[in-house]
Design a protein around this motif. Structure first.
Motif, short mmCIF file in Angstrom:
data_model
loop_
_atom_site.label_atom_id
_atom_site.label_comp_id
_atom_site.label_asym_id
_atom_site.label_seq_id
_atom_site.Cartn_x
_atom_site.Cartn_y
_atom_site.Cartn_z
N THR A 170 -2.26 2.41 5.25
CA THR A 170 -3.12 1.60 4.38
C THR A 170 -3.17 0.17 4.92
N GLN A 219 0.93 -1.87 6.95
CA GLN A 219 1.35 -0.49 6.71
C GLN A 219 0.36 0.50 7.32
N ALA A 267 8.23 2.88 1.72
CA ALA A 267 6.95 3.00 1.02
C ALA A 267 6.36 4.41 1.08
N HIS A 290 8.15 8.48 -1.52
CA HIS A 290 7.61 9.42 -2.53
C HIS A 290 7.06 10.69 -1.88
N TYR A 340 -1.95 11.78 1.81
CA TYR A 340 -0.99 10.93 1.10
C TYR A 340 -1.09 9.52 1.66
N ARG A 341 -0.87 8.53 0.81
CA ARG A 341 -0.91 7.14 1.26
C ARG A 341 0.41 6.45 0.90
N PRO A 342 0.80 5.46 1.68
CA PRO A 342 2.03 4.72 1.35
C PRO A 342 1.85 3.93 0.06
N HIS A 343 2.95 3.70 -0.66
CA HIS A 343 2.91 2.73 -1.75
C HIS A 343 2.68 1.36 -1.14
N GLN A 344 1.87 0.57 -1.81
CA GLN A 344 1.48 -0.72 -1.25
C GLN A 344 2.60 -1.75 -1.34
#
Length: 306
Positions: free
Chosen positions: A22, A84, A113, A116, A74-78
């Protein structure tokens, strides 16, 4: 709770699940002393470092292609003010094992990040090498029973921030995956010259299709290691890129399937060659992100392929 049954055997089989980076909160233009690679350094000096808006737009174009092919994304937590984008660096999958990479210490929060996502994997299938082992996903490629690994064997390894996988990393892979044959490639490194630096193996080589590859001879310090790949694939199956094309990151496209790739829209010569071999090319704009020495493979962490 949903679980992820990982499976990565090669670079091109049909993709089912992936972590896409992201750029939503990439932070300000880095200070020169904080540049991780010579290409970023070049654009910081020139005042042409990419904007967050442009990079977000480019990444969403990739997300749209994944949606088109029904790939689970899936995306990383910001993390605020953190780059990132390049999830390939922070972890990789071999068979059904998730390897947490030992990355530059400043980047440890990037790994946190995506915890999850890692939490969806059987904990017995998640491993991390010891501290002295440096290894990043851009240097690791699977080819059935073979693992290709980019490294730098010079005694001055510690002098290069762009040397990301050490000889201890190569040995660790051999010890950890005894059923695989690990083949390492000594790569050319330069802290200052982006035209003479292979940051990772995927900056000078990548398999594509069922039996082909993209390759840049000048990225390899040992000619016999380059020749090994040419002989493995066969000269007629190798797309040799120029120094400029290497700089533009032509070898860093990404395969959704043997017959489908995502590529940068300006890679005219490469995209024409791919199409001539009956490979569908999904073109996206990615020239801004490439200013940071990473392209499509760097931005993706495949989790499941058929």
């Amino acid at each position: 709770m949903k679980s992820l049954k990982l499976n990565i055997q090669d670079e091109t089989s049909r993709l089912r699940a992936v972590v896409l980076g992201t750029a939503q909160s990439n932070g300000p233009v880095p200070d020169l002393v904080d540049a991780y690679d010579p290409k970023s350094r070049e654009h910081i000096i020139a005042g042409t470092y990419p904007s967050i808006e442009d990079m977000v737009c480019e990444m969403e174009a990739v997300a749209a292609v994944f949606q088109k092919y029904q790939v689970e994304v899936y995306r990383p937590h910001q993390i605020e003010d953190c780059n990132q984008i390049f999830t390939r660096d922070i972890g990789f999958v071999i068979d059904d094992i998730f390897v947490k990479a030992n990355i530059l210490p400043d980047r440890e929060e990037e790994l946190e990040a995506i915890q999850h996502v890692i939490d969806l994997v059987d904990p017995t299938k998640v491993i991390r090498p010891p501290e002295n082992v440096h290894i990043e996903g851009g240097d690791v490629m699977l080819h059935g029973d073979l693992i290709f690994v980019g490294t730098y064997r010079g005694s001055d390894y510690a002098d290069y921030i762009i040397a990301r996988t050490n000889v201890e990393g190569v040995k660790w892979l051999s010890d950890t995956f005894p059923d695989k044959k690990v083949i390492s490639f000594n790569l050319k490194k330069s802290n200052l010259d982006p035209y003479n630096n292979a940051l990772h193996l995927d900056c000078c080589f990548q398999p594509v299709g069922n039996d082909k590859c993209i390759i840049y001879k000048g990225g390899f310090l040992e000619e016999e290691e380059y020749k090994f790949l040419i002989d493995l694939y066969g000269i007629d199956n190798c797309f040799e890129i120029t120094n400029q094309e290497m700089y533009d990151m032509n070898s860093n496209i990404f395969s959704i399937a043997p017959d489908v790739v995502i590529s940068e829209k300006n890679f005219t010569r490469l995209n024409t060659w791919l199409r001539s071999h009956n490979i569908t090319v999904e073109e996206v704009p990615y020239a801004q992100i490439s200013k940071q020495s990473g392209l499509l493979r760097c931005s993706t962490l495949p989790l499941i392929r058929d």
